[in-house]
Scaffold this motif. Structure first.
Motif, PDB file in Angstrom:
ATOM      1  N   GLN A 181      40.327   6.188  11.962  1.00 25.93           N
ATOM      2  CA  GLN A 181      40.772   7.052  10.872  1.00 25.93           C
ATOM      3  C   GLN A 181      42.238   7.443  11.044  1.00 25.93           C
ATOM      4  O   GLN A 181      42.844   7.237  12.113  1.00 25.93           O
ATOM      5  N   LEU A 182      42.797   8.031   9.978  1.00 24.72           N
ATOM      6  CA  LEU A 182      44.217   8.383   9.967  1.00 24.72           C
ATOM      7  C   LEU A 182      44.395   9.865   9.653  1.00 24.72           C
ATOM      8  O   LEU A 182      43.713  10.411   8.789  1.00 24.72           O
ATOM      9  N   ALA A 183      45.324  10.508  10.369  1.00 22.78           N
ATOM     10  CA  ALA A 183      45.701  11.897  10.100  1.00 22.78           C
ATOM     11  C   ALA A 183      47.205  11.969   9.884  1.00 22.78           C
ATOM     12  O   ALA A 183      47.966  11.232  10.518  1.00 22.78           O
ATOM     13  N   LEU A 184      47.632  12.845   8.984  1.00 23.66           N
ATOM     14  CA  LEU A 184      49.047  13.090   8.738  1.00 23.66           C
ATOM     15  C   LEU A 184      49.396  14.417   9.394  1.00 23.66           C
ATOM     16  O   LEU A 184      48.772  15.442   9.107  1.00 23.66           O
ATOM     17  N   ASP A 185      50.375  14.406  10.304  1.00 16.73           N
ATOM     18  CA  ASP A 185      50.673  15.575  11.128  1.00 16.73           C
ATOM     19  C   ASP A 185      51.740  16.451  10.478  1.00 16.73           C
ATOM     20  O   ASP A 185      52.625  15.954   9.775  1.00 16.73           O
ATOM     21  N   ARG A 209      35.689  13.691  18.435  1.00 11.68           N
ATOM     22  CA  ARG A 209      36.683  12.687  18.066  1.00 11.68           C
ATOM     23  C   ARG A 209      37.930  12.859  18.918  1.00 11.68           C
ATOM     24  O   ARG A 209      38.217  13.960  19.392  1.00 11.68           O
ATOM     25  N   LEU A 210      38.682  11.793  19.039  1.00 17.42           N
ATOM     26  CA  LEU A 210      39.942  11.845  19.780  1.00 17.42           C
ATOM     27  C   LEU A 210      41.089  11.557  18.833  1.00 17.42           C
ATOM     28  O   LEU A 210      41.092  10.531  18.139  1.00 17.42           O
ATOM     29  N   LEU A 211      42.066  12.453  18.790  1.00 16.09           N
ATOM     30  CA  LEU A 211      43.254  12.272  17.964  1.00 16.09           C
ATOM     31  C   LEU A 211      44.429  11.920  18.866  1.00 16.09           C
ATOM     32  O   LEU A 211      44.767  12.682  19.783  1.00 16.09           O
ATOM     33  N   VAL A 212      45.028  10.759  18.644  1.00 16.58           N
ATOM     34  CA  VAL A 212      46.186  10.324  19.427  1.00 16.58           C
ATOM     35  C   VAL A 212      47.393  10.225  18.508  1.00 16.58           C
ATOM     36  O   VAL A 212      47.272   9.847  17.346  1.00 16.58           O
ATOM     37  N   ASN A 213      48.557  10.560  19.040  1.00 16.66           N
ATOM     38  CA  ASN A 213      49.783  10.611  18.236  1.00 16.66           C
ATOM     39  C   ASN A 213      50.559   9.306  18.311  1.00 16.66           C
ATOM     40  O   ASN A 213      50.765   8.746  19.389  1.00 16.66           O
ATOM     41  N   VAL A 231      44.172   8.242  14.496  1.00 11.60           N
ATOM     42  CA  VAL A 231      45.606   8.136  14.783  1.00 11.60           C
ATOM     43  C   VAL A 231      46.337   9.190  13.975  1.00 11.60           C
ATOM     44  O   VAL A 231      46.222   9.241  12.746  1.00 11.60           O
ATOM     45  N   GLU A 232      47.066  10.025  14.676  1.00 11.42           N
ATOM     46  CA  GLU A 232      47.797  11.119  14.043  1.00 11.42           C
ATOM     47  C   GLU A 232      49.245  10.676  13.849  1.00 11.42           C
ATOM     48  O   GLU A 232      49.982  10.472  14.812  1.00 11.42           O
ATOM     49  N   LEU A 233      49.641  10.500  12.602  1.00  9.78           N
ATOM     50  CA  LEU A 233      50.963   9.962  12.280  1.00  9.78           C
ATOM     51  C   LEU A 233      52.013  11.065  12.382  1.00  9.78           C
ATOM     52  O   LEU A 233      51.935  12.084  11.698  1.00  9.78           O
ATOM     53  N   THR A 234      53.006  10.852  13.239  1.00  7.69           N
ATOM     54  CA  THR A 234      54.056  11.844  13.459  1.00  7.69           C
ATOM     55  C   THR A 234      55.394  11.322  12.933  1.00  7.69           C
ATOM     56  O   THR A 234      55.513  10.162  12.541  1.00  7.69           O
ATOM     57  N   GLU A 235      56.380  12.213  12.930  1.00  9.98           N
ATOM     58  CA  GLU A 235      57.765  11.850  12.580  1.00  9.98           C
ATOM     59  C   GLU A 235      57.830  11.114  11.240  1.00  9.98           C
ATOM     60  O   GLU A 235      58.271   9.981  11.136  1.00  9.98           O
ATOM     61  N   HIS A 236      57.395  11.822  10.188  1.00  8.74           N
ATOM     62  CA  HIS A 236      57.321  11.200   8.860  1.00  8.74           C
ATOM     63  C   HIS A 236      58.690  10.793   8.321  1.00  8.74           C
ATOM     64  O   HIS A 236      58.803   9.898   7.493  1.00  8.74           O
ATOM     65  N   PRO A 252      45.319   9.653   3.843  1.00  3.49           N
ATOM     66  CA  PRO A 252      44.777   9.895   5.189  1.00  3.49           C
ATOM     67  C   PRO A 252      43.440  10.616   5.131  1.00  3.49           C
ATOM     68  O   PRO A 252      43.124  11.307   4.153  1.00  3.49           O
ATOM     69  N   ASP A 253      42.656  10.447   6.183  1.00  2.91           N
ATOM     70  CA  ASP A 253      41.366  11.124   6.267  1.00  2.91           C
ATOM     71  C   ASP A 253      41.548  12.616   6.549  1.00  2.91           C
ATOM     72  O   ASP A 253      40.718  13.436   6.147  1.00  2.91           O
TER      73      ASP A 253
END
Length: 604
Positions: free
Chosen positions: A168-172, A103-107, A141-146, A189-190
């Motif tokens: 899919q979604l990731a919380l960083d 998988r590829l995680l992009v910020n 998609v890795e969600l940054t700067e919450h 998030p996943d």
């Protein structure tokens, strides 16, 4: 070589680019001077590569070469969105060019994700995905700067649109002080990436273990997989693997680099493949941390200050379970009347004739013990050891902010504190602060469940009771602490678990391969040091005269250490209690040997 020629050598079109150090972020993007590095994420149960986080790198030697500096400049130049989209495109192209493994995680920041999903086609992302035949189900998609989430409904709408494409979604960096549990609950998030603070030195921080365990329960509730970030040591990786964290990332598993890697680094693979389990750090407990005295309160309607002795007698006669009654005025306690003390007065000659209609405060305790209902165990211990022990028979009053709540009895207070202390001792011995029976049993169960081979050692003192009787409990406690310190000094606390099951009984669960030399050295060291706890006359005689268990005075030699040892192989036992019982049997045989060490050659 000029700047333009240097980057043309790497296949970049840099015609018209300005001097490198004078470039803006927009210039750097336009000249194709950004590169993508990929850091692997690994599955902690089997060591396979799960995917890669795409990380941007600026031009080498440039002030904006580091990602933090690059994005800070982008914010100053108001091109942050453009930079984030550019990095996503770059990552997609480089990942596709290398075969799109895992998988590829992009910020993306929350604001950029919302803006992008409002017009994804306009920014070329969807076209790029189609052109390279990228499966969107393998994108995260890795969600940054919450902390920048100002419009949650807009973000939720963007996440919904993202999921329609199968992304899919990731919380960083969850837990870094900026992340929100509400955001986790709202976005579901996943994946949630736990901030590296919690992984750092987790093998020696029980609070971090408890935090990760609690977060894991939340993740299970929301159907989220957890990613442990910042894994740098084998000890950190082993603990997080044993805690059941699904995914990990960090320099121990793999560093960021331009090329995709097919496997994690050998050091990480060795830990994950090993059947050796971590020794989870234990937290000393004084009892239930959430216990308050309010839990033992009995709700009893109080007497008003104007109440008479006749009314008191009637209340006690109506309810034989009442031990005491509080007297209040404007909600505040001003006295306490104990049942037995009251009837001692009431039964006297002429008491009814003289005092039946008089104020109940005449013979009440006007300075009763009052406790705020929120106080905990430590303060209750102070109450139990205070000079004023009248509360044991009279009872006491419970209040909230000084106002009457209810009653408590000395009997219930003593029983509650005693039970809490007993429970605490099962978790951590109060003398040595080593783990007690419950953590010990849990660790044996973990060892059996892992399929690992290990060694169970039951350590016990010879002739300790005569020593304790002769010199007193103070010196006896010193002897037990000496044993505890000796065992700790001769074990590898990262691999070997030491439990204090009570008195002079200790159990060590060895995963160290050199367990026998360690046990031999511990026995020799303790026997030498224990002599110094005897007085000089006893040392000269080689022991002391003391009473045996039948009360007969006889000679006892110096206190020494015995260790019964049992090797446990996979499949020998299924229950932790069976291991402890077998180790105790080996200890009894060790006591009969001059060496003080018995190794059971038979298992199961």
């Amino acid at each position: 070589m000029t700047v333009s020629a240097h980057y043309t050598a790497y296949g970049q079109d840099t015609e018209g680019c300005a001097d490198l150090q004078l470039m803006t972020v927009q210039d750097i993007m336009a000249c194709g001077l950004l590169t993508t590095h990929f850091q692997p994420l690994g599955r902690l149960h089997d060591g396979e590569v799960f995917g890669y986080e795409a990380l941007v790198r600026g031009p080498k030697g440039h002030a904006l070469g580091a990602p933090d500096a690059l994005f800070a400049a982008a914010r100053e130049q108001d091109v942050n969105f453009d930079l984030e989209v550019h990095c996503v495109k770059l990552a997609l192209m480089n990942w596709a060019r290398q075969g799109m493994q895992g998988r590829l995680l992009v910020n993306l920041s929350a604001s950029s994700l919302a803006a992008l999903m409002a017009h994804p086609v306009a920014h070329g992302i969807l076209g790029l995905i189609k052109d390279h035949r990228i499966a969107t189900a393998r994108l995260v998609v890795e969600l940054t700067e919450h902390e920048r989430v100002e419009n949650l409904p807009r973000l939720q709408q963007a996440v919904g649109a993202l999921r329609q494409y199968g992304v899919q979604l990731a919380l960083d960096d969850f837990g870094d002080g900026r992340s929100s549990l509400r955001l986790w609950a709202e976005l579901k998030p996943d994946y949630v990436k736990i901030d590296k603070y919690f992984a750092k030195d987790i093998s020696s921080h029980p609070d971090k273990v408890q935090t990760i365990t609690a977060l894991k329960r939340i993740a299970e509730t929301f159907g989220t997989q957890m990613v442990a970030e910042g894994l740098e040591t084998p000890e950190e990786l082993r603990v997080l693997r044993d805690l059941g964290i699904e995914l990990g990332q960090g320099y121990l598993l793999g560093r960021p680099q331009a090329d995709l890697v097919c496997s994690l680094l050998p050091a990480a693979r060795d830990v994950i493949a090993s059947s050796e389990i971590s020794v989870l750090p234990s937290k000393t407990r004084s009892g239930r941390s959430d216990f308050t005295v309010g839990e033992i309160m009995v709700r009893v309607t109080p007497l008003h200050a104007e109440a008479t002795h006749r009314q008191v007698a009637q209340r006690f006669q109506d309810d034989e379970t009442l031990k005491a009654l509080a007297v209040v005025k404007e909600g505040k306690p001003i006295g306490l009347i104990n049942r037995q003390a009251f009837f001692n007065h009431y039964a006297k000659a002429y008491f009814k004739e003289l005092y039946d209609h008089k104020s109940c405060l005449l013979f009440a305790n006007t300075q009763p013990m009052q406790l705020e209902a929120h106080i905990g165990l430590d303060e209750l211990t102070d109450v139990l050891t205070s000079e004023d022990q009248r509360y044991l028979t009279e009872g006491f009053i419970l209040t909230k902010d000084g106002l009457y709540l209810g009653m408590g009895t000395g009997e219930r207070l003593v029983r509650a504190v005693t039970e809490l202390r007993i429970e605490a001792a099962r978790h951590a011995n109060p003398l040595t602060f080593l783990p007690g029976n419950i953590p010990l049993t849990m660790h044996i169960a973990r060892l059996l469940g892992s399929g690992a081979s290990f060694v169970a050692c039951y350590a016990d003192l010879n002739h300790f009771k005569p020593f304790n009787d002769y010199y007193g409990y103070w010196r006896g406690d010193e002897m037990i602490r000496l044993l505890s310190n000796t065992l700790v000094a001769h074990c590898d606390v990262r691999r070997d678990f030491i439990g204090h099951v009570g008195g002079d009984d200790f159990v060590i669960l060895f995963q160290s391969e050199d367990w026998l030399p360690r046990i031999e050295a511990a026995v020799a060291a303790f026997n030498a040091a224990a002599c110094q706890l005897f007085d000089e006359a006893a040392r000269d005689r080689g022991g002391i005269e003391a009473e045996d268990r039948d009360g007969v005075q006889r000679f006892f030699p110096m206190t020494t250490l015995s260790a019964g040892v049992m090797r446990v192989s996979p499949g020998d036992f299924t229950r932790a209690e069976s291991v402890a019982t077998a180790a105790a049997a080996a200890k009894h045989k060790a006591k009969q040997l001059a060496t003080g060490i018995y190794v059971d050659q038979c298992v199961g």
